[in-house]
Design an enzyme around this catalytic site. Structure first.
Site, PDB file in Angstrom:
ATOM      1  N   VAL A 172       0.814  -1.153   0.138  1.00 20.72           N
ATOM      2  CA  VAL A 172       0.040   0.134  -0.125  1.00 20.72           C
ATOM      3  C   VAL A 172       0.893   1.226   0.068  1.00 20.72           C
ATOM      4  CG1 VAL A 172      -1.734   1.277   1.345  1.00 20.72           C
ATOM      5  CG2 VAL A 172      -1.812  -1.112   1.370  1.00 20.72           C
ATOM      6  N   CYS A 173       0.389   2.241  -0.636  1.00 17.25           N
ATOM      7  CA  CYS A 173       1.202   3.414  -0.855  1.00 17.25           C
ATOM      8  C   CYS A 173       2.615   3.129  -0.904  1.00 17.25           C
ATOM      9  CB  CYS A 173       0.893   4.005   0.422  1.00 17.25           C
ATOM     10  SG  CYS A 173       1.413   6.016   0.435  1.00 17.25           S
ATOM     11  N   THR A 174       3.437   3.813  -0.594  1.00 21.89           N
ATOM     12  CA  THR A 174       4.985   3.670  -0.991  1.00 21.89           C
ATOM     13  C   THR A 174       5.655   2.335  -0.397  1.00 21.89           C
ATOM     14  OG1 THR A 174       5.716   5.033   0.989  1.00 21.89           O
ATOM     15  CG2 THR A 174       5.481   6.253  -0.993  1.00 21.89           C
ATOM     16  N   GLY A 182      -1.433  -1.058  -3.907  1.00 22.87           N
ATOM     17  CA  GLY A 182      -2.592   0.277  -3.876  1.00 22.87           C
ATOM     18  C   GLY A 182      -1.811   1.433  -3.808  1.00 22.87           C
ATOM     19  N   ALA A 183      -2.705   2.335  -4.166  1.00 25.70           N
ATOM     20  CA  ALA A 183      -1.974   3.764  -4.304  1.00 25.70           C
ATOM     21  C   ALA A 183      -1.982   4.261  -2.841  1.00 25.70           C
ATOM     22  CB  ALA A 183      -2.777   4.417  -5.273  1.00 25.70           C
TER      23      ALA A 183
END
Length: 231
Positions: free
Chosen positions: A103-105, A152-153
């Site tokens: 998720v994310c970075t 995921g962004a």
């Protein structure tokens, strides 16, 4: 009837963004037969970037196999890019997993471990371009699936991401039932959650505010990319 649990591990590291972790945990924990494991090097409480203290439930050394590994993001991701202990754990555990995820970075950490080379992936909008330095193909979607990699962004997309993973593991009906239980039916008060929809003056201000931090992240990504090339 099998009583085997579906083991879903999430890396709980210092200075992570807690919603990157707790959003997916809320979804995964409602999946029938799921065992959610919060993983770190030690079992002492870990502080998030906003001060929430969360307890790991197992150490890297205790974890022999998983069905899913997930790496959240947050400011502490920068230090994780140079953390050989964490990167070696990810390299070791990934072959045991049905899905290797982030998720994310957290996707940049997967990339630093060499686990996204040749894969399509996403990340937070402010850092998604850095994926290409690590051999991945950046895709600016909320959730990206490429073979057994699911990413995921930014931050809140962790819920969408986790519902996608649950659908893969247990079926769309289970995922939809969890979505209903959570009343996940977002209607944000503003259309400002993405650079594509936010007023451009806000986007410019956000980029300026984050510039020095993103530069520091890029330095870590470039360093990780160099290690991958020389490996």
């Amino acid at each position: 009837m099998s009583t085997d649990k579906t083991r879903i591990g999430l890396v709980l590291f210092p200075n992570l963004t807690q919603l990157d972790l707790t959003g997916p945990v809320e979804v995964f924990g409602r999946m029938p037969g799921a065992e959610v494991v919060l993983l770190w090097k030690k079992l002492e409480p870990v502080a998030s970037d906003r001060g929430m203290r969360i307890l790991p439930t197992a150490t890297f050394d205790d974890c022999a196999s998983l069905d899913v590994i997930c790496v959240p993001g947050g400011p502490g991701q920068i230090e994780l890019m140079d953390d050989d202990n964490t990167l070696q754990f990810l390299r070791r555990i990934a072959p045991t997993c049905k899905f290797v995820t982030s998720v994310c970075t957290g996707s940049l950490v997967l990339g630093a471990a060499g686990l996204l080379t040749g894969y399509r992936a996403t990340s937070h909008w402010a850092s998604i371009d850095q994926l290409s330095l690590l051999g991945a193909e950046p895709v600016a979607d909320r959730v990206v699936r490429d073979r057994n990699r699911i990413t995921g962004a930014g931050v809140t997309s962790g819920i969408d991401f986790a519902l996608t993973v649950v659908a893969e593991l247990a079926g769309a009906d289970v995922a939809q039932a969890i979505q209903l239980e959570l009343e996940y039916d977002p209607e944000p008060p503003y259309k400002a959650g993405s650079p594509r929809s936010a007023p451009q003056v806000l986007v410019a201000a956000a980029r300026q505010k984050l510039a020095s931090f993103i530069a520091r992240r890029r330095t870590a990504t470039e360093r990780a990319a160099e290690k991958l090339r020389s490996a």
